[in-house]
Every structure is written in C-alpha cells, then in structure tokens.
Design an enzyme around this catalytic site. Structure first.
Site, short mmCIF file in Angstrom:
data_model
loop_
_atom_site.label_atom_id
_atom_site.label_comp_id
_atom_site.label_asym_id
_atom_site.label_seq_id
_atom_site.Cartn_x
_atom_site.Cartn_y
_atom_site.Cartn_z
N HIS A 211 -14.07 4.16 21.28
CA HIS A 211 -14.34 5.09 22.39
C HIS A 211 -13.55 6.40 22.26
O HIS A 211 -13.76 7.31 23.06
CB HIS A 211 -14.10 4.41 23.75
CG HIS A 211 -12.69 4.32 24.21
ND1 HIS A 211 -11.90 3.23 24.02
CD2 HIS A 211 -11.93 5.21 24.89
CE1 HIS A 211 -10.70 3.45 24.55
NE2 HIS A 211 -10.69 4.64 25.09
N ASP B 70 -14.47 -2.28 20.19
CA ASP B 70 -13.85 -0.96 20.39
C ASP B 70 -12.85 -0.66 19.28
O ASP B 70 -11.64 -0.67 19.50
CB ASP B 70 -13.19 -0.91 21.78
CG ASP B 70 -12.88 0.51 22.21
OD1 ASP B 70 -13.29 1.45 21.51
OD2 ASP B 70 -12.21 0.66 23.26
N GLN C 294 -3.82 5.99 30.27
CA GLN C 294 -4.69 7.04 29.73
C GLN C 294 -4.00 7.79 28.59
O GLN C 294 -2.91 8.34 28.78
CB GLN C 294 -5.01 8.00 30.86
CG GLN C 294 -5.96 9.10 30.50
CD GLN C 294 -6.30 9.93 31.72
OE1 GLN C 294 -5.45 10.57 32.29
NE2 GLN C 294 -7.56 9.91 32.10
N GLY C 295 -4.63 7.83 27.45
CA GLY C 295 -4.06 8.50 26.29
C GLY C 295 -3.39 7.55 25.31
O GLY C 295 -3.03 7.94 24.21
N ASP C 296 -3.17 6.31 25.74
CA ASP C 296 -2.66 5.29 24.81
C ASP C 296 -3.81 4.65 24.04
O ASP C 296 -3.59 3.95 23.04
CB ASP C 296 -1.91 4.19 25.57
CG ASP C 296 -0.58 4.67 26.09
OD1 ASP C 296 0.10 5.42 25.38
OD2 ASP C 296 -0.22 4.33 27.25
N SER C 297 -5.01 4.89 24.50
CA SER C 297 -6.21 4.33 23.87
C SER C 297 -6.21 4.54 22.37
O SER C 297 -5.86 5.62 21.88
CB SER C 297 -7.46 5.00 24.43
OG SER C 297 -7.81 4.43 25.64
#
Ligand code: 4AZ
Length: 260
Positions: A72, A118, A206-209
C-alpha cells in the site's frame, strides 16, 4: 469494510508524504492524564537495515539493493525512479553517514487488492553498504515479543518524526484479534499478524507503514516477521497493529527479488 481499510491506508501514505516518516507510537490515555510514551529513540546503528522512503513509508534492506516495504506504499509495478530511499541514520536530517539512493523498479505483491498481501519490493539504483534484515521463512518466530521501528507519527494524527523511534509489542493471536471486531473482522489470518497491548499505549502509526516488525532468532540475529500494514488508529485499547505475515510470503518475496 475493504473501502474503509483502503481509505485508511491511502490516508496514511498521503499524510506521511508531507514529511515522510513512520512512527511508533505513544498516545494520551485521556486529556487528563499524561501521555503514555510507547516509543523511545533508537540508537545510531541499532537497526542498520531500516530505510525511510520518500513517499512517507518505512522499509528494510532485504538485500543491499532491494527494500522490502508494504504494497500500500507503492502505486503498482514497473520501472520507477521517483522514490528515494534514505538509510544509515536515525536522524533524517543528519548528513553524516546518511545514504540516499533512488529507486529503479517497484514490484507490488502479485494479486494485491487492498486486503492482505501487503508487501512490495523496491530495487535501488546502487547497493547500500549496510547490513540486511533476513526474513522469516516459516512460522516459528511468529509469536513472542516483537520490535517495531520507524519515523512515523508519535501520536495518533501527529506529525512524522525526525529521529527513529522503537518499541516492543507482543503477539496477539488471530482469534483474539478478530474478536476486537470492527475493522478487525477483516483480518486475513493466513496473511496477517496482530501485535500490541489490549490496553493500548504502544503501537506503530501513520508513516510506519512498510517498516519491519522483527525479533531475535535462535542464533541471536534479527529476523523480520512482519511489515507494518494497518490498524484502527494508533495505540487505542483493543485495537492492535496489523502486520503482513512475512513467513507466508517468503517464497514469493524471494522469487520476486530474483526477478528484479
Ligand atoms: C498507517 O497509517 C498506520 N496502529 C500504520 C500502523 C497502524 C495504523 C496506521 C497501526 O500507516
């Protein structure tokens, strides 16, 4: 449900793109209580395989020239020179030891449609001379306490971080995780792992993805068991982080890497 998840993930990447970071994540229990800080600063060199990607995601060096991240976090597969990978530093603003390399190709997991699967690979223009992170090839390390790290938000809805944060989160079994209901009814048990605390307070955000979830193997080496994927917010009670189950895709990842 799928739409909700997709919207959440897309939102995560776009939000991160502004500053480009991932984070581990403390959150205030309430306005009246002091913040619970779930993450602490990683030491320089502690997780040398960690990569920050310019679209605002994390990743890990699968080989010195291939970054493993989340599907993603990328738009599809093919030649792509638009992504910059930064490695070698905990402080993204430090130029000492920092290595920045552009992408040449992206391979998004075959069959990725926003639910499960993912993972993605990014080929770099040059190898980065830093240690790589081996991936789990079977389920033997898929339980226990895991380390997560990144430059994402340190609070739900907060900004991206300059310094890499790290935290430890325990395994949550699939039945318990699905039992939280809501978005967690959409868990893909064979492809995803949950980790976190029932009481919340420590989580990826958010942003660790795209960044790795890892632990030590029996030889004492770090081994990657997960990829930061999604969650219902960050560090909320009964709402753990969900991670791509790397061992389920180890063969596919190896084949894909060989084709890049
Ligand atoms: C995100 O938006 C994100 N709490 C990453 C991890 C989690 C939630 C959101 C897990 O990138």
């Amino acid at each position: 449900m799928k739409k909700l998840l997709k919207a959440f993930k897309r939102c995560a990447v776009l939000g991160a793109a502004a500053l480009a970071i991932v984070s581990l994540q403390p959150v205030s229990a309430s306005a009246a209580t002091p913040p619970v800080v779930g993450g602490t600063r990683a030491a320089q060199g502690e997780f040398p395989f960690m990569v920050r990607l310019s679209m605002g995601c994390g990743g890990a060096l699968y080989t010195q020239q291939i970054v493993l991240t989340a599907a993603h976090c990328v738009n599809g597969s093919g030649n792509n020179t638009s992504i910059t990978a930064t490695a070698g530093v905990v402080d993204l603003q430090s130029t000492s030891g920092r290595v920045q390399v552009r992408s040449t190709k992206v391979l998004q997991a075959p069959g990725y449609n926003g639910t499960g699967k993912d993972w993605a690979l990014i080929k770099l223009a040059q190898p980065i001379n830093l240690p790589t992170l081996k991936i789990a090839t079977n389920s033997q390390y898929n339980t226990g306490d895991f380390t997560v790290a990144g430059w994402g938000a340190a609070t739900q809805g907060g900004g991206q971080q300059r310094y890499m944060l790290k935290a430890t989160v325990p395994f949550i079994d699939d039945a318990t995780c699905e039992g939280y209901g809501g978005l967690y009814n959409g868990l893909v048990p064979g492809e995803e792992l949950c980790a976190g605390f029932e009481e919340g307070g420590v989580d990826t955000c958010q942003g660790d993805s795209g960044g790795p979830m890892f632990r030590k193997d029996t030889a004492g080496d770090w081994i990657q068991v997960g990829i930061v994927s999604w969650g219902d917010g960050c560090a909320q009670p009964n709402a753990p982080g969900v991670y791509t189950e790397v061992s389920a895709f180890a063969s596919a990842i190896a084949s894909a890497a060989a084709s890049l």
